[in-house]
Motif scaffolding. Structure first.
Motif, PDB file in Angstrom:
ATOM      1  N   TRP A  23       0.968  -1.265  -0.032  1.00 52.03           N
ATOM      2  CA  TRP A  23      -0.054  -0.105  -0.001  1.00 52.03           C
ATOM      3  C   TRP A  23       0.988   1.167  -0.078  1.00 52.03           C
ATOM      4  O   TRP A  23       2.044   1.237   0.581  1.00 52.03           O
ATOM      5  CB  TRP A  23      -0.923  -0.258   1.316  1.00 52.03           C
ATOM      6  CG  TRP A  23      -1.549   1.450   1.452  1.00 52.03           C
ATOM      7  CD1 TRP A  23      -1.388   2.334   2.251  1.00 52.03           C
ATOM      8  CD2 TRP A  23      -2.787   1.692   0.936  1.00 52.03           C
ATOM      9  NE1 TRP A  23      -2.137   3.216   2.188  1.00 52.03           N
ATOM     10  CE2 TRP A  23      -3.189   2.944   1.300  1.00 52.03           C
ATOM     11  CE3 TRP A  23      -3.774   0.999  -0.098  1.00 52.03           C
ATOM     12  CZ2 TRP A  23      -4.269   3.673   0.979  1.00 52.03           C
ATOM     13  CZ3 TRP A  23      -4.905   1.717  -0.377  1.00 52.03           C
ATOM     14  CH2 TRP A  23      -5.020   2.995  -0.013  1.00 52.03           C
ATOM     15  N   PRO A  24       0.970   2.211  -0.818  1.00 54.22           N
ATOM     16  CA  PRO A  24      -0.509   2.692  -1.829  1.00 54.22           C
ATOM     17  C   PRO A  24      -0.299   2.494  -2.944  1.00 54.22           C
ATOM     18  O   PRO A  24      -0.668   3.108  -3.939  1.00 54.22           O
ATOM     19  CB  PRO A  24      -0.575   4.184  -1.208  1.00 54.22           C
ATOM     20  CG  PRO A  24       0.652   4.537  -1.154  1.00 54.22           C
ATOM     21  CD  PRO A  24       1.550   3.274  -0.356  1.00 54.22           C
ATOM     22  N   THR A  58      -0.420  -3.055   4.375  1.00 58.96           N
ATOM     23  CA  THR A  58      -0.884  -1.820   4.799  1.00 58.96           C
ATOM     24  C   THR A  58      -0.015  -1.518   5.956  1.00 58.96           C
ATOM     25  O   THR A  58       0.333  -0.467   6.162  1.00 58.96           O
ATOM     26  CB  THR A  58      -2.133  -1.648   5.190  1.00 58.96           C
ATOM     27  OG1 THR A  58      -2.701  -2.695   6.217  1.00 58.96           O
ATOM     28  CG2 THR A  58      -3.017  -1.647   3.882  1.00 58.96           C
TER      29      THR A  58
END
Length: 147
Positions: free
Chosen positions: A99-100, A138
């Motif tokens: 992520w991202p 994440t």
């Protein structure tokens, strides 16, 4: 299934190309070797890595803390299978994406890189690279603190 990949020979124009059986013979490359090449090529992308363990079709996020279970790890090799048919390879990867980063861009980069590395190192054409993004990483480990 193993593949018989022909030895490259120098063409009159100075470039190399795959040719039929030469006076030197043929090289046989085991499927496991091509699988390792594909897994390592996929892991060379800093935004892609091993996906989380799955149980009954669902990702188990905390499974990495259990003995014998793997977790999403961008430094580990993704789950990889390769089927070789003659001089063609069909690759399947199950990976996680950081992520991202754009999932579409990361998978396109991985697909191109895996095709290129298998062609370069094993001399096989890759007809298909099937990618399953099974996890999105994440919780990125913070960089080490400077003291």
């Amino acid at each position: 299934m193993s593949t018989g990949t022909d030895i490259e020979s120098a063409a009159p124009s100075g470039r190399t190309e795959l040719s039929g059986r030469t006076e030197l013979g043929t090289i046989t490359i085991a499927d496991g070797v091509v699988t390792k090449i594909a897994a390592r090529a996929a892991a060379e992308n800093p935004d892609a890595g091993a996906s989380a363990a799955r149980m009954l079709g669902r990702a188990v996020p905390a499974a990495g803390r259990l003995p014998g279970m793997r977790s999403a790890d961008l430094d580990a090799l993704p789950k990889t299978t390769v089927d070789v048919d003659g001089s063609k390879a069909y690759v399947s990867l199950e990976l996680s994406v950081r992520w991202p980063a754009s999932v579409q861009e990361v998978t396109a980069q991985v697909r191109r890189h895996v095709r290129g590395r298998i062609r370069e190192l094993a001399g096989l054409d890759v007809d298909e690279v099937h990618i399953v993004v099974a996890d999105l990483v994440t919780d990125i480990t913070p960089p080490p603190r400077v003291r």
